[in-house]
Design an enzyme around this catalytic site. Structure first.
Site, PDB file in Angstrom:
ATOM      1  N   LYS A  41     -56.468 -20.851  42.614  1.00 60.10           N
ATOM      2  CA  LYS A  41     -55.648 -21.348  43.728  1.00 60.10           C
ATOM      3  C   LYS A  41     -56.390 -22.430  44.507  1.00 60.10           C
ATOM      4  CE  LYS A  41     -52.416 -21.717  46.833  1.00 60.10           C
ATOM      5  NZ  LYS A  41     -51.754 -20.776  47.643  1.00 60.10           N
TER       6      LYS A  41
ATOM      7  N   THR B 251     -54.142 -17.164  50.513  1.00 63.01           N
ATOM      8  CA  THR B 251     -55.241 -17.991  50.014  1.00 63.01           C
ATOM      9  C   THR B 251     -56.521 -17.589  50.739  1.00 63.01           C
ATOM     10  OG1 THR B 251     -53.689 -19.788  49.610  1.00 63.01           O
ATOM     11  CG2 THR B 251     -56.036 -20.354  49.630  1.00 63.01           C
TER      12      THR B 251
END
Length: 181
Positions: free
Chosen positions: A169, A94
């Protein structure tokens, strides 16, 4: 068709993702700072590498599953030192869309591509090959990586151009965090 796949970052998510690549259609090479986890994944059929650069030298597609923007950029830079033109770096950690764009600019200078192939589902779902991939990048690069991602995926969504996987995300995380309150 991709035959040689590398994977760097054998932590909570990366280790099962790398294991899922083994025993199938790919020659797999892995690297992590912890040699013991490299040995564990090697016991599943991967080849251990001694550096990120070596993974780049030995792979057509390299998955990066490291902790943050700075680490991802550093690792990507080392991979690119060894990567052949036409290689693809798939960023699974991420990270920010800005980091993805910076890495892509460096990769493009070497005729390599980047996809931001963010994942969600946790270690358990990774082990069960049930991750959800949110991918940004060119159509050609995403399709080239799709068989690699399919080894761990329940669902692969091409979200649009480079950076959109990261944005998807981050939105997913925001919704999850809000639901916990």
């Amino acid at each position: 068709m991709v035959e040689r796949v590398g994977f760097i970052g054998l932590g909570d998510m990366g280790e099962p993702m790398a294991r899922n690549l083994c025993g199938g259609n790919f020659e797999v090479v892995v690297y992590d700072l912890r040699s013991e986890v490299v040995s564990e994944v090697a016991s599943a059929g991967a080849h251990g590498a001694s550096s990120c650069r070596e993974v780049g030298e030995r792979s057509e597609v390299v998955g990066l599953c490291v902790i943050d923007d700075a680490a991802t950029e550093a690792v990507a830079g080392e991979v690119l030192e060894g990567a052949a033109p036409g290689s693809v770096l798939a960023i699974h950690g991420t990270v920010s869309p800005a980091a993805v764009q910076r890495i892509a600019a460096k990769a493009a200078a070497q005729d390599c591509e980047v996809v931001d192939a963010q994942v969600t589902g946790g270690r358990g779902r990774a082990s069960q090959r049930q991750l959800r991939y949110m991918v940004g990048g060119s159509d050609a690069a995403v399709e080239r990586c799709r068989p690699v991602f399919a080894t761990s995926a329940e669902e692969i969504t091409h979200c649009g151009p480079l950076g959109m996987g990261s944005i998807a995300k981050l939105c997913n995380n925001l919704v999850q965090f809000q639901a916990w309150q």
